[in-house]
Write an enzyme that holds these catalytic residues in place. Structure first.
Site, PDB file in Angstrom:
ATOM      1  N   TYR A 133      -7.967   0.583   4.712  1.00  0.00           N
ATOM      2  CA  TYR A 133      -8.824   1.707   4.298  1.00  0.00           C
ATOM      3  C   TYR A 133      -9.416   2.334   5.555  1.00  0.00           C
ATOM      4  O   TYR A 133     -10.310   1.779   6.187  1.00  0.00           O
ATOM      5  CB  TYR A 133      -9.916   1.202   3.346  1.00  0.00           C
ATOM      6  CG  TYR A 133     -10.865   2.251   2.810  1.00  0.00           C
ATOM      7  CD1 TYR A 133     -10.636   3.621   2.940  1.00  0.00           C
ATOM      8  CD2 TYR A 133     -12.023   1.870   2.116  1.00  0.00           C
ATOM      9  CE1 TYR A 133     -11.515   4.557   2.423  1.00  0.00           C
ATOM     10  CE2 TYR A 133     -12.903   2.798   1.598  1.00  0.00           C
ATOM     11  CZ  TYR A 133     -12.644   4.147   1.747  1.00  0.00           C
ATOM     12  OH  TYR A 133     -13.530   5.069   1.233  1.00  0.00           O
ATOM     13  N   LYS A 161      -4.942   3.745   2.990  1.00  0.00           N
ATOM     14  CA  LYS A 161      -5.681   4.823   2.319  1.00  0.00           C
ATOM     15  C   LYS A 161      -6.231   5.668   3.451  1.00  0.00           C
ATOM     16  O   LYS A 161      -7.133   5.241   4.181  1.00  0.00           O
ATOM     17  CB  LYS A 161      -6.807   4.231   1.471  1.00  0.00           C
ATOM     18  CG  LYS A 161      -7.728   5.248   0.823  1.00  0.00           C
ATOM     19  CD  LYS A 161      -8.818   4.495   0.045  1.00  0.00           C
ATOM     20  CE  LYS A 161      -9.645   5.385  -0.850  1.00  0.00           C
ATOM     21  NZ  LYS A 161     -10.482   6.347  -0.124  1.00  0.00           N
TER      22      LYS A 161
HETATM   23  O1  MN9 Z   1     -12.214   7.670  -2.302  1.00  0.00           O
HETATM   24  C1  MN9 Z   1     -13.533   9.472  -1.665  1.00  0.00           C
HETATM   25  N1  MN9 Z   1     -14.334   9.169  -0.521  1.00  0.00           N
HETATM   26  C2  MN9 Z   1     -15.607   8.806  -0.641  1.00  0.00           C
HETATM   27  C3  MN9 Z   1     -12.297   8.654  -1.638  1.00  0.00           C
HETATM   28  O2  MN9 Z   1     -16.185   8.784  -1.707  1.00  0.00           O
HETATM   29  C4  MN9 Z   1     -16.295   8.424   0.600  1.00  0.00           C
HETATM   30  C5  MN9 Z   1     -13.126  10.945  -1.758  1.00  0.00           C
HETATM   31  O3  MN9 Z   1     -12.524  11.071  -3.019  1.00  0.00           O
HETATM   32  C6  MN9 Z   1     -14.291  11.902  -1.624  1.00  0.00           C
HETATM   33  O4  MN9 Z   1     -15.337  11.512  -2.470  1.00  0.00           O
HETATM   34  C7  MN9 Z   1     -13.913  13.347  -1.977  1.00  0.00           C
HETATM   35  C8  MN9 Z   1     -15.045  14.311  -1.677  1.00  0.00           C
HETATM   36  O5  MN9 Z   1     -15.247  14.426  -0.294  1.00  0.00           O
HETATM   37  O6  MN9 Z   1     -12.771  13.707  -1.304  1.00  0.00           O
END
Ligand code: MN9
Length: 292
Positions: A133, A161
């Protein structure tokens, strides 16, 4: 392991404990209403970094039970405490997960070598394949091409990821490691990642617009780019509204409007406010209109 994964939102009761019923609701919502291909459990969106280990275990088990083997399951088990990593890895394997994932060690300024050793240790011990990640925005750790070369050499490291906007690096690792799984981690740049041949995406907004992400990915596969661009436009209108209002509480407020209430965020995140609710109502209306 290809496809669109929802980064499962945390579902807690009034005392900030994991709420099994709410977890089941949000898992079923993702599978039945969004049609997602998989779930990424206990990640950033699941408020991992605010959870004691026993709550992480409960969530991993409850989410897997609710998913009932119907979709691909990835357990995020990353942590700076290695004993905890080992234990959660065991929980994930026992609960029937398909893979584990781990955030880069953070806070201390670990060397590249230390970070790689962390992953190689997990990969050596884990009965499940490991997905790295990578989220430099939050961890301040950015893996390099050289890190990927060394890490992807391990056969139990299945992929990454990739939550970063470095499309140069993304293109390079895609080309060099065609057999590794690369998941796009920023929903707002899903299209840009998809055209580079990623295997799928993992994101928080897919809890409420996973069907759009699925359609976008399909449009890229079939080469219908105007459609893919229109879908990214809609996704980004939702992302804009979520980010402006505060992403996690607003996401949960939208889920409540979609029939899958999952409580509030855990402190030190704040309570859900009227402003979150108002933004959620707007987002819900936008989604309904676009779905017509
Ligand atoms: O899982 C998410 N990252 C975080 C990935 O929450 C830190 C993204 O889906 C973001 O929430 C999204 C909005 O910036 O891209």
């Amino acid at each position: 392991m290809n496809g669109i994964f929802s980064a499962l939102v945390g579902a807690f009761d009034a005392a900030n404990r994991p709420d099994p019923e709410a977890i089941r609701r949000v898992v079923r919502h993702n599978i039945e209403k969004m049609g997602i291909d998989g779930l990424y459990v206990c990640g950033s969106t699941g408020e991992n970094f605010l959870l004691p280990p026993e709550y992480k275990k409960t969530i991993l088990k409850e989410a897997a039970a609710a998913a009932n083997g119907e979709v691909t399951m990835i357990a995020h088990i990353g942590c700076n405490v290695l004993e905890e990593v080992d234990e959660l890895c065991g929980t994930a394997a026992d609960a029937g997960y398909d893979a584990v994932s781990a955030v880069t060690p953070y806070y201390y300024k670990f060397s590249a070598e230390e970070i790689r050793a962390y992953y190689l240790r997990i990969a050596d011990r884990s009965p499940l394949p490991l997905i790295i990640y990578n989220i430099p925005l939050l961890t301040s750790v950015a893996l390099s091409r050289e890190d990927f070369r060394i890490l992807f050499d391990h056969k139990n490291i299945a992929g990454v990821k990739f939550t970063a906007q470095d499309f140069y690096l993304l293109e390079r690792i895609r080309g060099l490691y065609p057999d590794k799984l690369i998941y796009s981690g920023f929903d707002e740049t899903l299209l840009s990642a998809a055209v580079l041949g990623t295997n799928g995406a993992i994101g928080s907004t897919y809890n409420i617009i996973g069907n759009w992400a699925k359609a976008l990915f399909k449009a890229v596969e079939t080469g219908t780019l105007p459609m893919a661009r229109a879908l990214q436009g809609n996704i980004n209108s939702v992302v804009d509204m979520l980010l402006a209002a505060g992403i996690y509480p607003t996401l949960k407020a939208v889920l409540a409007l979609q029939g899958a209430p999952c409580g509030e965020c855990r402190p030190p995140m704040g309570k859900t406010t009227d402003a979150h609710q108002m933004a959620a109502a707007q987002i819900d209306a936008f989604i309904r209109m676009a779905n017509r």
